[in-house]
Design an enzyme around this catalytic site. Structure first.
Site, mmCIF file in Angstrom:
data_model
loop_
_atom_site.group_PDB
_atom_site.id
_atom_site.type_symbol
_atom_site.label_atom_id
_atom_site.label_comp_id
_atom_site.label_asym_id
_atom_site.label_seq_id
_atom_site.Cartn_x
_atom_site.Cartn_y
_atom_site.Cartn_z
ATOM 1 C CG ASP A 115 8.658 -22.013 13.362
ATOM 2 O OD1 ASP A 115 8.146 -21.339 14.272
ATOM 3 O OD2 ASP A 115 8.045 -22.867 12.700
ATOM 4 C CG ASP A 343 0.956 -27.684 13.550
ATOM 5 O OD1 ASP A 343 1.770 -28.546 13.932
ATOM 6 O OD2 ASP A 343 1.105 -26.464 13.768
HETATM 7 C C1 GLC Z 1 2.631 -24.522 16.883
HETATM 8 C C2 GLC Z 1 3.403 -25.472 15.995
HETATM 9 C C3 GLC Z 1 3.150 -26.870 16.454
HETATM 10 C C4 GLC Z 1 3.677 -26.996 17.875
HETATM 11 C C5 GLC Z 1 3.048 -25.949 18.785
HETATM 12 C C6 GLC Z 1 3.813 -25.800 20.053
HETATM 13 O O1 GLC Z 1 1.274 -24.679 16.757
HETATM 14 O O2 GLC Z 1 3.039 -25.258 14.662
HETATM 15 O O3 GLC Z 1 3.758 -27.819 15.616
HETATM 16 O O4 GLC Z 1 3.392 -28.274 18.378
HETATM 17 O O5 GLC Z 1 3.046 -24.672 18.208
HETATM 18 O O6 GLC Z 1 5.037 -25.166 19.816
#
Ligand code: GLC
Ligand code: MG
Length: 535
Positions: A115, A343
């Protein structure tokens, strides 16, 4: 009964000339490392824990694992606040353990996607520490600093995605810095060439180590409009919506320069063999599709498509959205579908277990790469988190809205032993309340479980190229039913999905390969909550 007829034949949904890449016929499985499996008994999942469960993932029948962030982090946003892009968070392990995970995964034919979080770093990243140390520090411009307005207020009206102003005042140097998320997540300045070069080096570092690709966090956020103009108000905003939605993020997201950077990421990935870039992009269809780029200048391979998560669970609505999405793709754009994530609310919590089975069949029979979230293969439902155990910062920023993400981040229940086989210790979040019966071991032994259905669907998808890379056409169907065909070479399969809890007459009489229900499928009928794959 009239036979099922093809609504229309969408030529774009036919077989692409080249659908041979692994990420086109493959399936991605998302692992949320904190909650997958704990190897060292501290109640927090880690890399050693994941290694110990690689056989489970391989046996599911997926092709790639996307790991949510595993980099050193103060964990203000559970890893999405990165303090070192080229290291491993000690809670999760170390670089040797990571190399072992990569090698062990590859040995099982599983690819690993990391990621990449390019929009912001942690405020504890050395770059930000330098940047905030003085106005003339060489790294000052690696982040987005601006003077206050004459009245002392923030430079513009932008709102953080987590609520509140997107600007944080820094007393020491007398300026505001921008943060699209938490104030602990300052936005990086991708207009600065040194920053950009440093981040490209991060991608190279991991590609050189052998990772198979990246999921790119909030990719459409990474560049802001020159001059940082105010965002316009959203006329559709109502108080039950998030603070973020008060404004249309016209100037803070989806800028042409971000597309250009995305094309550079792709050019780099293409210098390596067979690597994949998946972009997290939330946008309407027409703007979403632009993240594929052009044939000559491609951007990400897969801009994540969250339609199945965001739409109401209703056959007509979903069918229209599916058609619109597939129609919106450029000819070189390969589709993809996401059903759950760390999320989003759990699918089984949203639509119930019976429909979660139908949803799994939909996800794994649609044309396009599916991404499956850990725990959805067990149909974990909505978990109530006791107030004293809530951890998600998104909850604390807007507690009235019920948008906390902890319920989808509860640890994997592996068996009925203490702490569900997840850890020797009490885990960082509670389990699903029914973990003693809803766990991997219990479902492994039950041929009618969600786990068994998921494995059967993945096996069928692997066996039938019509399901993975085949052409697709939607069929006219009675209300409450989604029907479509998948075809490859001389093989055609029909998928019928009953999105209601009533029996519905549907004209079919061919050979069922798989049902979401036990017992004999009945020709001419879809039983309540039944999904069928027919030959
Ligand atoms: C993305 C991630 C989420 C995170 C956000 C900020 O949406 O999936 O979990 O809080 O980015 O990095
Ligand atoms: Mg641990």
């Amino acid at each position: 009964m009239v036979p099922l007829s093809a609504a229309s034949w969408q030529h774009r949904w036919m077989q692409n000339s080249d659908t041979s890449a692994w990420w086109q016929h493959g399936v991605i499985y998302q692992v949320y490392p904190r909650s997958f499996n704990d190897g060292d008994g501290d109640g927090i999942g880690d890399l050693a824990g994941i290694i110990a469960r690689l056989d489970y993932i391989a046996a599911l029948g997926v092709d790639a694992i996307w790991l949510s962030p595993i980099f050193p982090s103060p964990m203000a946003d559970f890893g999405y606040d990165v303090a070192d892009y080229c290291g491993i968070e000690p809670l999760f392990g170390d670089i040797e353990t990571f190399d072992r995970l990569l090698a062990q995964a590859h040995r099982r034919g599983l690819r690993i996607l990391l990621d990449f979080v390019p929009n912001h770093s942690s405020d504890q990243h050395p770059w930000f520490q330098e940047s905030r140390s003085s106005r003339d520090n060489p790294k000052r411009d690696w982040y987005i600093w601006r003077d206050a307005k004459p009245d002392g207020s923030p430079p513009n009206n932008w709102i953080s995605d987590f609520g509140g102003s997107a600007w944080e005042w820094d007393e020491a140097t007398g300026q505001y810095y921008l943060h699209a998320f938490l104030s602990e997540q300052p936005d990086l300045n991708w207009r600065n060439p040194q920053l950009k070069a440093a981040m490209i080096d991060v991608l190279k570092f991991w590609f050189d180590r052998g990772v198979d690709g990246f999921r790119i966090d909030v990719l459409w956020h990474i560049v802001k409009a020159e001059g940082l103009p105010d965002n316009p108000p959203n006329p559709d905003w109502t108080p039950d919506r998030t603070e973020r939605d008060r404004l249309i993020q016209r100037h803070s997201t989806d800028q042409p320069e971000a597309h250009a950077i995305s094309a550079e990421f792709r050019a780099l990935a293409d210098q390596y063999n067979d690597r994949l870039l998946v972009g997290e992009i939330f946008l309407p269809h027409d703007r979403h599709a632009r993240w594929y780029g052009t044939v000559d200048r491609p951007q990400v391979h897969l801009p994540f498509n969250f339609q199945l998560i965001e739409s109401a669970w209703d056959a007509d609505g979903l069918r229209d959205l599916m058609a619109q999405y597939l129609d919106s793709l450029p000819p070189h754009g390969w589709p993809n579908w996401v059903l759950g994530s760390h999320d989003a609310p759990r699918i089984a919590g949203r639509v119930g277990e019976a429909q979660a089975r139908v949803a799994m069949m939909l996800l794994l029979t649609l044309r396009g790469t599916p991404t499956l979230y850990q725990g959805d293969e067990l149909a974990i439902g909505k978990v109530e988190i006791p107030p004293d155990r809530i951890r998600d910062p998104q909850h604390f920023r807007q507690p009235a809205l019920d948008i906390g993400r902890d319920p989808s981040r509860t640890p994997m229940p592996w068996d009925a032993s203490p702490n569900a086989g997840f850890s020797a210790a009490e885990p960082w979040l509670p389990f699903n309340p029914d973990w003693a019966t809803r766990n991997v071991a219990a479902q492994d032994a039950d041929p009618s479980s969600m786990l068994a259905l998921t494995r059967a669907l993945l096996a069928l998808r692997r066996q039938e190229s019509a399901l993975s890379i085949g052409a697709m056409r939607l069929l006219d169907a009675p209300a409450g039913v989604i029907a479509f065909e998948r075809a490859h070479l001389d093989r055609t399969l029909t998928i019928l999905l009953n999105l209601t809890d009533a029996a519905i007459a549907v004209p079919w009489d061919t050979v069922p390969l798989l049902s979401t229900l036990d017992g004999e499928p009945q020709a001419g009928i879809l039983r309540p909550d039944e999904g069928l794959v027919l030959q």
